[in-house]
Motif scaffolding. Sequence first.
Motif, PDB file in Angstrom:
ATOM      1  N   GLU A   1      -2.561 -11.790  -5.968  1.00  0.00           N
ATOM      2  CA  GLU A   1      -3.178 -11.679  -6.916  1.00  0.00           C
ATOM      3  C   GLU A   1      -4.144 -10.203  -5.750  1.00  0.00           C
ATOM      4  O   GLU A   1      -4.239 -10.080  -4.664  1.00  0.00           O
ATOM      5  CB  GLU A   1      -5.115 -12.359  -7.093  1.00  0.00           C
ATOM      6  CG  GLU A   1      -5.124 -11.773  -8.114  1.00  0.00           C
ATOM      7  CD  GLU A   1      -6.944 -13.053  -8.130  1.00  0.00           C
ATOM      8  OE1 GLU A   1      -6.284 -14.019  -9.031  1.00  0.00           O
ATOM      9  OE2 GLU A   1      -7.339 -13.466  -7.479  1.00  0.00           O
ATOM     10  N   ASP A   2      -4.147  -8.645  -6.442  1.00  0.00           N
ATOM     11  CA  ASP A   2      -4.735  -7.590  -5.545  1.00  0.00           C
ATOM     12  C   ASP A   2      -4.094  -7.426  -4.230  1.00  0.00           C
ATOM     13  O   ASP A   2      -4.873  -7.862  -3.051  1.00  0.00           O
ATOM     14  CB  ASP A   2      -5.827  -8.478  -5.065  1.00  0.00           C
ATOM     15  CG  ASP A   2      -6.896  -7.422  -6.272  1.00  0.00           C
ATOM     16  OD1 ASP A   2      -6.708  -6.235  -7.229  1.00  0.00           O
ATOM     17  OD2 ASP A   2      -8.383  -7.623  -6.015  1.00  0.00           O
ATOM     18  N   HIS A   3      -2.852  -7.445  -4.148  1.00  0.00           N
ATOM     19  CA  HIS A   3      -2.127  -7.465  -3.193  1.00  0.00           C
ATOM     20  C   HIS A   3      -1.415  -8.060  -2.326  1.00  0.00           C
ATOM     21  O   HIS A   3      -0.978  -8.180  -1.140  1.00  0.00           O
ATOM     22  CB  HIS A   3      -2.035  -5.731  -2.487  1.00  0.00           C
ATOM     23  CG  HIS A   3      -2.732  -4.470  -3.512  1.00  0.00           C
ATOM     24  ND1 HIS A   3      -2.005  -4.257  -4.305  1.00  0.00           N
ATOM     25  CD2 HIS A   3      -4.016  -3.587  -4.162  1.00  0.00           C
ATOM     26  CE1 HIS A   3      -2.654  -3.201  -4.818  1.00  0.00           C
ATOM     27  NE2 HIS A   3      -3.516  -2.914  -4.988  1.00  0.00           N
ATOM     28  N   ARG A   4      -2.662  -9.061  -2.072  1.00  0.00           N
ATOM     29  CA  ARG A   4      -2.442  -9.656  -0.514  1.00  0.00           C
ATOM     30  C   ARG A   4      -3.084 -11.488  -0.606  1.00  0.00           C
ATOM     31  O   ARG A   4      -2.796 -11.602  -0.274  1.00  0.00           O
ATOM     32  CB  ARG A   4      -3.403  -9.214   0.445  1.00  0.00           C
ATOM     33  CG  ARG A   4      -4.918  -8.568  -0.099  1.00  0.00           C
ATOM     34  CD  ARG A   4      -4.899  -8.047   1.297  1.00  0.00           C
ATOM     35  NE  ARG A   4      -6.901  -7.103   0.882  1.00  0.00           N
ATOM     36  CZ  ARG A   4      -6.951  -6.360   1.195  1.00  0.00           C
ATOM     37  NH1 ARG A   4      -6.048  -5.443   1.978  1.00  0.00           N
ATOM     38  NH2 ARG A   4      -8.230  -5.764   1.108  1.00  0.00           N
TER      39      ARG A   4
ATOM     40  N   HIS B   1       1.308   1.949   2.518  1.00  0.00           N
ATOM     41  CA  HIS B   1       2.243   0.631   2.497  1.00  0.00           C
ATOM     42  C   HIS B   1       4.033   1.349   2.059  1.00  0.00           C
ATOM     43  O   HIS B   1       4.449  -0.053   2.220  1.00  0.00           O
ATOM     44  CB  HIS B   1       2.125  -0.485   1.573  1.00  0.00           C
ATOM     45  CG  HIS B   1       0.801  -1.253   2.348  1.00  0.00           C
ATOM     46  ND1 HIS B   1      -0.773  -0.416   2.087  1.00  0.00           N
ATOM     47  CD2 HIS B   1       0.218  -2.124   2.937  1.00  0.00           C
ATOM     48  CE1 HIS B   1      -1.694  -1.788   2.454  1.00  0.00           C
ATOM     49  NE2 HIS B   1      -0.718  -2.220   3.087  1.00  0.00           N
ATOM     50  N   THR B   2       3.750   2.244   1.217  1.00  0.00           N
ATOM     51  CA  THR B   2       5.187   2.432   0.674  1.00  0.00           C
ATOM     52  C   THR B   2       6.086   3.527   0.663  1.00  0.00           C
ATOM     53  O   THR B   2       6.545   3.506   0.518  1.00  0.00           O
ATOM     54  CB  THR B   2       4.947   2.719  -0.901  1.00  0.00           C
ATOM     55  OG1 THR B   2       3.827   3.686  -1.240  1.00  0.00           O
ATOM     56  CG2 THR B   2       4.314   1.077  -1.961  1.00  0.00           C
ATOM     57  N   GLU B   3       4.748   4.195   2.006  1.00  0.00           N
ATOM     58  CA  GLU B   3       5.427   5.722   2.460  1.00  0.00           C
ATOM     59  C   GLU B   3       5.811   5.094   4.240  1.00  0.00           C
ATOM     60  O   GLU B   3       4.994   5.123   4.527  1.00  0.00           O
ATOM     61  CB  GLU B   3       4.808   6.674   2.748  1.00  0.00           C
ATOM     62  CG  GLU B   3       4.128   7.202   1.703  1.00  0.00           C
ATOM     63  CD  GLU B   3       3.413   7.759   1.545  1.00  0.00           C
ATOM     64  OE1 GLU B   3       3.082   9.059   1.002  1.00  0.00           O
ATOM     65  OE2 GLU B   3       2.146   7.293   2.062  1.00  0.00           O
ATOM     66  N   LEU B   4       7.380   5.020   4.381  1.00  0.00           N
ATOM     67  CA  LEU B   4       8.318   4.649   5.422  1.00  0.00           C
ATOM     68  C   LEU B   4       8.636   5.419   6.229  1.00  0.00           C
ATOM     69  O   LEU B   4      10.011   6.123   5.327  1.00  0.00           O
ATOM     70  CB  LEU B   4       8.320   3.607   5.958  1.00  0.00           C
ATOM     71  CG  LEU B   4       7.805   2.239   4.829  1.00  0.00           C
ATOM     72  CD1 LEU B   4       9.019   0.815   4.835  1.00  0.00           C
ATOM     73  CD2 LEU B   4       6.833   1.667   5.601  1.00  0.00           C
ATOM     74  N   THR B   5       8.603   5.825   7.169  1.00  0.00           N
ATOM     75  CA  THR B   5      10.040   6.375   7.919  1.00  0.00           C
ATOM     76  C   THR B   5      10.825   5.736   9.005  1.00  0.00           C
ATOM     77  O   THR B   5      10.151   5.201   9.708  1.00  0.00           O
ATOM     78  CB  THR B   5       9.449   7.823   8.956  1.00  0.00           C
ATOM     79  OG1 THR B   5       8.732   8.765   7.755  1.00  0.00           O
ATOM     80  CG2 THR B   5      10.606   8.666   9.356  1.00  0.00           C
ATOM     81  N   ARG B   6      12.109   5.157   8.761  1.00  0.00           N
ATOM     82  CA  ARG B   6      12.649   5.093   9.446  1.00  0.00           C
ATOM     83  C   ARG B   6      12.772   5.503  11.220  1.00  0.00           C
ATOM     84  O   ARG B   6      13.153   6.621  11.722  1.00  0.00           O
ATOM     85  CB  ARG B   6      14.049   4.703   9.474  1.00  0.00           C
ATOM     86  CG  ARG B   6      14.189   3.138  10.008  1.00  0.00           C
ATOM     87  CD  ARG B   6      15.443   2.305   9.632  1.00  0.00           C
ATOM     88  NE  ARG B   6      16.659   3.105   9.652  1.00  0.00           N
ATOM     89  CZ  ARG B   6      18.037   3.014   9.729  1.00  0.00           C
ATOM     90  NH1 ARG B   6      18.172   2.005   9.277  1.00  0.00           N
ATOM     91  NH2 ARG B   6      18.472   3.466  10.174  1.00  0.00           N
ATOM     92  N   LEU B   7      11.975   5.253  12.503  1.00  0.00           N
ATOM     93  CA  LEU B   7      12.163   5.668  13.604  1.00  0.00           C
ATOM     94  C   LEU B   7      13.674   5.116  14.390  1.00  0.00           C
ATOM     95  O   LEU B   7      14.206   5.612  15.316  1.00  0.00           O
ATOM     96  CB  LEU B   7      10.980   4.872  14.323  1.00  0.00           C
ATOM     97  CG  LEU B   7       9.569   5.458  13.628  1.00  0.00           C
ATOM     98  CD1 LEU B   7       8.514   5.260  14.730  1.00  0.00           C
ATOM     99  CD2 LEU B   7       9.698   7.324  13.797  1.00  0.00           C
ATOM    100  N   GLY B   8      14.153   4.088  14.292  1.00  0.00           N
ATOM    101  CA  GLY B   8      15.026   2.831  14.733  1.00  0.00           C
ATOM    102  C   GLY B   8      15.791   1.955  13.910  1.00  0.00           C
ATOM    103  O   GLY B   8      14.970   1.160  13.680  1.00  0.00           O
ATOM    104  N   ALA B   9      16.736   1.477  14.494  1.00  0.00           N
ATOM    105  CA  ALA B   9      17.880   0.173  14.418  1.00  0.00           C
ATOM    106  C   ALA B   9      18.577  -0.423  15.047  1.00  0.00           C
ATOM    107  O   ALA B   9      19.036   0.178  15.943  1.00  0.00           O
ATOM    108  CB  ALA B   9      17.780   0.510  12.544  1.00  0.00           C
TER     109      ALA B   9
ATOM    110  N   THR C   1       0.594  -0.002  -7.811  1.00  0.00           N
ATOM    111  CA  THR C   1      -0.967   0.524  -7.632  1.00  0.00           C
ATOM    112  C   THR C   1      -0.021   2.422  -7.981  1.00  0.00           C
ATOM    113  O   THR C   1      -1.430   3.295  -7.786  1.00  0.00           O
ATOM    114  CB  THR C   1      -1.339  -0.309  -6.731  1.00  0.00           C
ATOM    115  OG1 THR C   1      -1.437  -1.725  -7.104  1.00  0.00           O
ATOM    116  CG2 THR C   1      -3.160   0.261  -7.340  1.00  0.00           C
ATOM    117  N   ALA C   2       0.538   2.564  -6.759  1.00  0.00           N
ATOM    118  CA  ALA C   2       0.712   3.809  -6.626  1.00  0.00           C
ATOM    119  C   ALA C   2       1.804   4.568  -7.837  1.00  0.00           C
ATOM    120  O   ALA C   2       2.012   6.196  -7.530  1.00  0.00           O
ATOM    121  CB  ALA C   2       1.466   3.930  -4.925  1.00  0.00           C
ATOM    122  N   GLY C   3       1.452   3.953  -8.946  1.00  0.00           N
ATOM    123  CA  GLY C   3       2.073   4.444 -10.571  1.00  0.00           C
ATOM    124  C   GLY C   3       3.802   4.430  -9.803  1.00  0.00           C
ATOM    125  O   GLY C   3       4.042   5.301 -10.932  1.00  0.00           O
TER     126      GLY C   3
END
Length: 379
Positions: A39-42, A174-182, A361-363
């Motif tokens: 509920e409510d994201h968390r 929470h939904t916008e990520l850039t990968r820096l390393g793996a 929620t971000a559409g």
Amino acid sequence: MPSRSFGGGITDDTPAVASLVLVLGIESSCDETAAAVVEDHRHVRSSVVATQHDLHAEFGGVVPEIASRAHAERILPTIRAAVSRAGVDLADLDAVAVGHRPGLVGSLLIGLTAAKSLAWVLGKPLVGVDHVHAHLVAGELGDRTNALPPETMFPALGLVVSGGHTSLYLMRSHTELTRLGATIDDAVGEAYDKVAAMLGLGHPGGPAVDRLAQEPHADERAFEFPLSRLGKDALDFTFSGLKTAVLYEVKGRPQPRKILGKPEVRVEPAPEMTPQRARDVAASFQRVAVESVMIRLRRAIDQHPGVRSLVVGGGVSANSRLRAEVARFAHEQDLAVALPAMQYCIDNGAMIAALGSRRLTAGEQDTLDDLIATPTTAC
Ligand code: KG4
Ligand code: ZN
């Protein structure tokens, strides 16, 4: 509205009564069949995990065909239990979220088919979730949540340490990520599992290696295993050299030589594996494995000084040494930190529901036609 205080001295000003978003999350990417209502994201209303560890133990790793069959048997009872324990009706849900990547495709398809069927029958939105990214919302789940208001949390540095992935991300939300390393070879959890197998500790062996490394008299300096740094600014990881060094110490060291001009490899036997030697191997391995992760975290913070918090997730975030070192580092750097409660470190449906809820929620949502099972992570 008074602030609510959470673990770690962090407060959350989210109103206690908000417009609730109720999401069912379904997870079947590897060897856990899981479902949860969040509920409510968390706020976790229920979280049910049916693990298959017993089915794969004798093979020393996950057997894909056995995994998908077990998911097929367990998925509906698991979903039913999650909905009933949450005390909600299916009709109350705002969306059905599902981990659709990365993972074993046969396994992913079971959860995805269940999620699509439910979304279609109920007429609810369907939200696909990247399982690796979902590990990064696990630190906010449950009652003892480390939830931070987004304005003090982002940009965040995200670290996923699991059985299949070891990755660093710059998170703008929470939904916008850039990968820096793996990792360029094994994941850190995979290295833990291989070391556990070498020491005869069963599968998955990460928790057993962690326990052994903490036993009294375990000497973390007994073996100087190699700590691979890659380049001086590298944010990629590597664990194969460490794993091989442990293998040599446990099973013996190959000695290439020439006999009558012909190359030959003889294995020089390792000393007998006593309980003390096993403790020392576990502790020395754990020191280097964790330090290898911490080096990348320090570099990433140096390279991204605007970061405000440290977000960690994945099975290996249950590791005692990693948790202690991450907490200490965050304190030194004056960064907020989100570490999952133990039950949300390993694979679970709650993290899928939570990230699905954020996407909704971000559409963002997906269609029955377009959402497909995909073996790789999106980034
Ligand atoms: O996130 P997860 O449940 O599955 C994947 O997405 O891969 O992670 C499972 C991994 C396994 O490799 C397991 O051995 C490791 O997490 N693990 C640990 C600990 N608990 C679980 N590794 C080190 N120390 C632990 N305490
Ligand atoms: Zn996982």
